[in-house]
Scaffold this motif. Structure first.
Motif, PDB file in Angstrom:
ATOM      1  N   LEU A 147      -6.308  -6.299   3.781  1.00 51.78           N
ATOM      2  CA  LEU A 147      -5.578  -5.363   4.629  1.00 51.78           C
ATOM      3  C   LEU A 147      -4.149  -5.841   4.847  1.00 51.78           C
ATOM      4  CD1 LEU A 147      -5.377  -2.931   6.525  1.00 51.78           C
ATOM      5  CD2 LEU A 147      -6.336  -4.371   8.348  1.00 51.78           C
ATOM      6  N   VAL A 148      -3.998  -7.116   5.190  1.00 52.69           N
ATOM      7  CA  VAL A 148      -2.665  -7.676   5.446  1.00 52.69           C
ATOM      8  C   VAL A 148      -1.799  -7.578   4.196  1.00 52.69           C
ATOM      9  CG1 VAL A 148      -1.400  -9.793   5.968  1.00 52.69           C
ATOM     10  CG2 VAL A 148      -3.441  -9.212   7.278  1.00 52.69           C
ATOM     11  N   MET A 149      -2.368  -7.925   3.036  1.00 50.08           N
ATOM     12  CA  MET A 149      -1.609  -7.899   1.787  1.00 50.08           C
ATOM     13  C   MET A 149      -1.173  -6.480   1.446  1.00 50.08           C
ATOM     14  SD  MET A 149      -1.494 -11.052   0.722  1.00 50.08           S
ATOM     15  CE  MET A 149      -1.388 -11.303  -1.035  1.00 50.08           C
ATOM     16  N   ASN A 150      -2.045  -5.501   1.675  1.00 47.72           N
ATOM     17  CA  ASN A 150      -1.704  -4.107   1.386  1.00 47.72           C
ATOM     18  C   ASN A 150      -0.656  -3.562   2.350  1.00 47.72           C
ATOM     19  OD1 ASN A 150      -3.336  -2.312  -0.732  1.00 47.72           O
ATOM     20  ND2 ASN A 150      -4.623  -4.033  -0.117  1.00 47.72           N
ATOM     21  N   LEU A 151      -0.672  -4.046   3.596  1.00 45.99           N
ATOM     22  CA  LEU A 151       0.276  -3.563   4.594  1.00 45.99           C
ATOM     23  C   LEU A 151       1.704  -4.008   4.299  1.00 45.99           C
ATOM     24  CD1 LEU A 151      -1.738  -4.039   7.916  1.00 45.99           C
ATOM     25  CD2 LEU A 151      -0.993  -1.862   6.927  1.00 45.99           C
ATOM     26  N   PHE A 157       0.595  -5.296  -3.448  1.00 42.09           N
ATOM     27  CA  PHE A 157      -0.712  -4.826  -3.915  1.00 42.09           C
ATOM     28  C   PHE A 157      -0.799  -4.946  -5.430  1.00 42.09           C
ATOM     29  CE2 PHE A 157      -2.423  -1.172  -6.245  1.00 42.09           C
ATOM     30  CZ  PHE A 157      -3.779  -1.388  -6.071  1.00 42.09           C
ATOM     31  N   GLY A 158       0.273  -4.510  -6.125  1.00 42.67           N
ATOM     32  CA  GLY A 158       0.282  -4.592  -7.581  1.00 42.67           C
ATOM     33  C   GLY A 158       0.166  -6.015  -8.074  1.00 42.67           C
ATOM     34  N   GLU A 159       0.877  -6.942  -7.421  1.00 42.66           N
ATOM     35  CA  GLU A 159       0.809  -8.355  -7.821  1.00 42.66           C
ATOM     36  C   GLU A 159      -0.583  -8.929  -7.579  1.00 42.66           C
ATOM     37  OE1 GLU A 159       2.826 -10.429  -9.327  1.00 42.66           O
ATOM     38  OE2 GLU A 159       4.379  -8.920  -9.579  1.00 42.66           O
ATOM     39  N   LEU A 160      -1.162  -8.588  -6.420  1.00 45.21           N
ATOM     40  CA  LEU A 160      -2.484  -9.093  -6.082  1.00 45.21           C
ATOM     41  C   LEU A 160      -3.514  -8.591  -7.091  1.00 45.21           C
ATOM     42  CD1 LEU A 160      -4.070 -10.718  -3.935  1.00 45.21           C
ATOM     43  CD2 LEU A 160      -4.437  -8.574  -2.715  1.00 45.21           C
ATOM     44  N   GLU A 161      -3.445  -7.302  -7.419  1.00 38.62           N
ATOM     45  CA  GLU A 161      -4.386  -6.727  -8.369  1.00 38.62           C
ATOM     46  C   GLU A 161      -4.143  -7.295  -9.773  1.00 38.62           C
ATOM     47  OE1 GLU A 161      -7.722  -4.478  -9.259  1.00 38.62           O
ATOM     48  OE2 GLU A 161      -6.846  -5.195  -7.389  1.00 38.62           O
ATOM     49  N   PHE A 162      -2.898  -7.547 -10.105  1.00 36.45           N
ATOM     50  CA  PHE A 162      -2.557  -8.136 -11.400  1.00 36.45           C
ATOM     51  C   PHE A 162      -3.282  -9.460 -11.592  1.00 36.45           C
ATOM     52  CE2 PHE A 162       0.044 -11.011 -13.957  1.00 36.45           C
ATOM     53  CZ  PHE A 162       0.287 -10.257 -15.093  1.00 36.45           C
ATOM     54  N   TRP A 163      -3.226 -10.330 -10.598  1.00 39.42           N
ATOM     55  CA  TRP A 163      -3.856 -11.649 -10.730  1.00 39.42           C
ATOM     56  C   TRP A 163      -5.371 -11.570 -10.594  1.00 39.42           C
ATOM     57  CZ3 TRP A 163      -1.363 -15.090 -13.185  1.00 39.42           C
ATOM     58  CH2 TRP A 163       0.035 -15.090 -13.157  1.00 39.42           C
ATOM     59  N   GLY A 346      -4.008   5.026   7.049  1.00 39.86           N
ATOM     60  CA  GLY A 346      -5.151   5.176   6.153  1.00 39.86           C
ATOM     61  C   GLY A 346      -5.751   3.842   5.756  1.00 39.86           C
ATOM     62  N   LEU A 347      -4.903   2.835   5.587  1.00 40.81           N
ATOM     63  CA  LEU A 347      -5.381   1.492   5.243  1.00 40.81           C
ATOM     64  C   LEU A 347      -6.310   0.953   6.330  1.00 40.81           C
ATOM     65  CD1 LEU A 347      -2.108  -0.210   3.929  1.00 40.81           C
ATOM     66  CD2 LEU A 347      -4.079   0.477   2.572  1.00 40.81           C
ATOM     67  N   ILE A 348      -5.863   1.077   7.565  1.00 46.44           N
ATOM     68  CA  ILE A 348      -6.634   0.524   8.689  1.00 46.44           C
ATOM     69  C   ILE A 348      -7.973   1.245   8.842  1.00 46.44           C
ATOM     70  CG2 ILE A 348      -6.655   0.249  11.200  1.00 46.44           C
ATOM     71  CD1 ILE A 348      -3.619  -0.233  11.034  1.00 46.44           C
ATOM     72  N   LEU A 349      -7.971   2.580   8.731  1.00 47.62           N
ATOM     73  CA  LEU A 349      -9.218   3.340   8.866  1.00 47.62           C
ATOM     74  C   LEU A 349     -10.217   2.934   7.785  1.00 47.62           C
ATOM     75  CD1 LEU A 349     -10.929   5.661  10.058  1.00 47.62           C
ATOM     76  CD2 LEU A 349      -9.822   7.177   8.395  1.00 47.62           C
ATOM     77  N   THR A 350      -9.765   2.845   6.536  1.00 49.62           N
ATOM     78  CA  THR A 350     -10.669   2.526   5.430  1.00 49.62           C
ATOM     79  C   THR A 350     -11.277   1.144   5.589  1.00 49.62           C
ATOM     80  OG1 THR A 350      -9.418   3.935   3.912  1.00 49.62           O
ATOM     81  CG2 THR A 350     -10.826   2.251   2.934  1.00 49.62           C
ATOM     82  N   VAL A 351     -10.467   0.160   5.922  1.00 50.36           N
ATOM     83  CA  VAL A 351     -10.982  -1.204   6.088  1.00 50.36           C
ATOM     84  C   VAL A 351     -11.998  -1.261   7.223  1.00 50.36           C
ATOM     85  CG1 VAL A 351     -10.367  -3.566   6.747  1.00 50.36           C
ATOM     86  CG2 VAL A 351      -8.977  -2.334   5.074  1.00 50.36           C
TER      87      VAL A 351
END
Length: 482
Positions: A147-151, A157-163, A346-351
């Protein structure tokens, strides 16, 4: 063609815009991550147990069919670069009701998939801590970190998903290399030598018969959910005309390498009838040869795979809620973005909803809970994929000149959408053959009934807002956006 312009009107007025921060390498790896999910790492043991070596044929067929869904989606997104996702072209081509159904169903798809992923994360933590309570705490900690990384930003987010995806690719490569070494050296365990012949010497390619083969589709379809994720990045992708086709065209190779080859490697070491359906065969293979450290590393890898899937879900659902909000199909709050261009409500609700699903593990088998949840997710994804194909069929009939001039035409455009839709019907029938999946499939119509009721309540407002937005653009620019 007149598109639904109200999104741009509201964004320009409030400056609540998404930003094109995802580069080519981000989108390429996000597409790969969508094709390699928890279904491969956690669910492959059960799928092998059900179908035997024929599971490789199952994965190849599913991957082949979904490739055409992706090609249809790609052509439609490039047909009009104002489309921010498949939710937009569904609303434009089929009508606002389709945008409403796709947007909210895709949101639920990833919430449910996130529930399956967090159950998997908890199970993977249990490999080390051997305590359900601590596993739950650590799973929640992973979700809060995502959540923190996406915020912070979409680029992060792209870098996190890349790795995350790099780790998954290295894990699969390591599994295949270790399997090859074990086959060449004649590694033995429990009186059985590693050999390629295991694929056909334990009852043949179809050892569980037609029933087992059909049963494999029940599980394999879940492994591919999220393959359309690249279609939600269109509004935040640099140079989508180049990036999206590259990502979609590589899908067949990914399916062959990441699914078929990896499953073949597992079954060459451990005959299909000895694979434990309750645990990840990726971790089990390294445990088998006594490399405890390697098994722990692989467990870390499959944990990051589940976290990657959750990461993708948190990202995509927030964008869907953002789009729904700007179409007046969800509360205005979901249309807000932070100073970094991130739709944070939307991020907070989903998490919060994903974390709350951990109550499902309070009793019973983790794998059974995983199976039921993944079936619900699979049925919902089938609906989204079917609507994408329906949009394409209407697009072909309504805009034949656009298809003729498209730089990214779908192969077999007039026939393949119908073949793939028939295949989806076959999958729905296959899901009724197992008690757990049949129960899950039986409850999903409740969602569509709820959507029907909700749409009847808001459709008048949506149509009025749509007309008003079009009028604003006409009065400002002198012509409608097309």
């Amino acid at each position: 063609m007149t598109t639904k312009p109200e999104i741009d009107v509201v964004e320009q007025k409030e400056n609540n815009q998404l930003r094109r921060s995802l580069s080519n390498r981000h989108v390429q790896l996000i597409a790969i991550g969508g094709a390699i999910g928890t279904g491969l790492f956690m669910g492959s043991g059960k799928s092998i147990h059900v179908a035997g070596p024929s599971i490789m044929v199952v994965y190849a067929i599913v991957g082949f069919m979904l490739y055409f869904v992706m090609r249809a989606m790609g052509e439609l997104l490039l047909f009009n670069l104002n489309y921010k996702s498949f939710q937009d072209f569904a609303a434009d081509i089929l009508g606002p009701w389709a945008g409403f159904v796709v947007g909210w169903t895709y949101w639920l798809c990833w919430v449910v998939l996130g529930m399956a992923d967090i159950i998997a994360i908890m199970d993977y933590w249990n490999f080390w801590v051997d305590s359900k309570a601590w596993s739950i705490v650590l799973a929640v900690a992973v979700m809060l970190l995502l959540l923190v990384m996406n915020l912070l930003s979409v680029r992060l987010f792209g870098e996190l998903e890349f790795w995350f995806v790099i780790i998954k690719l290295l894990a699969i490569a390591a599994l295949v290399v270790v399997a090859i070494v074990m086959i060449v050296t004649g590694f033995q365990h429990d009186g059985v030598s590693a050999s390629v012949t295991h694929i056909w010497s334990h009852g043949g390619i179809f050892p569980t018969g037609f029933t087992g083969f059909i049963g494999g589709f029940q599980l394999a379809i879940f492994a591919f959910v999220g393959i359309e994720l690249v279609g939600t990045t269109a509004a935040e992708t640099k140079n989508p005309k180049v990036t999206l086709p590259k990502a979609i065209n590589s899908i067949p190779v990914r399916v062959l390498l990441f699914y078929v080859v990896a499953l073949a490697a597992i079954m060459c070491i451990t005959p299909w009838d000895r694979v434990d359906p309750e645990h990840s065969p990726f971790v089990g293979l390294f445990n088998l040869i006594g490399l405890v450290a390697a098994a722990s590393i692989m467990n870390f890898v499959v944990l990051t795979s589940a976290a990657s899937s959750c990461n993708s879900g948190v990202y995509s659902t927030s964008r869907m809620l953002y789009g729904l909000s700007h179409k007046k199909m969800a509360t205005r709050a979901f249309g807000k973005v932070s100073s970094h261009g991130v739709p944070w409500p939307g991020l907070i609700l989903t998490v919060a909803m994903i974390v709350g699903s951990l109550v499902l593990t309070a009793s019973g088998s983790v794998m059974r809970a995983f199976t039921i949840i993944t079936t619900v997710s699979s049925v919902l994804f089938l609906c989204v994929w079917a609507i994408i194909l329906a949009c394409y069929i209407v697009y072909l009939r309504r805009f034949p000149e656009a298809h003729a001039s498209s730089s990214y035409k779908m192969p077999g455009a007039k026939v393949m959408p119908w073949i793939v839709l028939a295949f989806f019907v076959f999958i729905l029938v296959a899901l009724t053959q197992d008690p757990d999946t049949a129960i899950a499939e039986a409850v999903t119509p409740i969602w569509f009934i709820a959507l029907f009721i909700a749409w009847r309540r808001i459709r008048g407002r949506v149509v009025r807002d749509d007309a008003a937005a079009a009028a604003i653009i006409e009065s400002t620019d002198g012509e409608k956006v097309s």
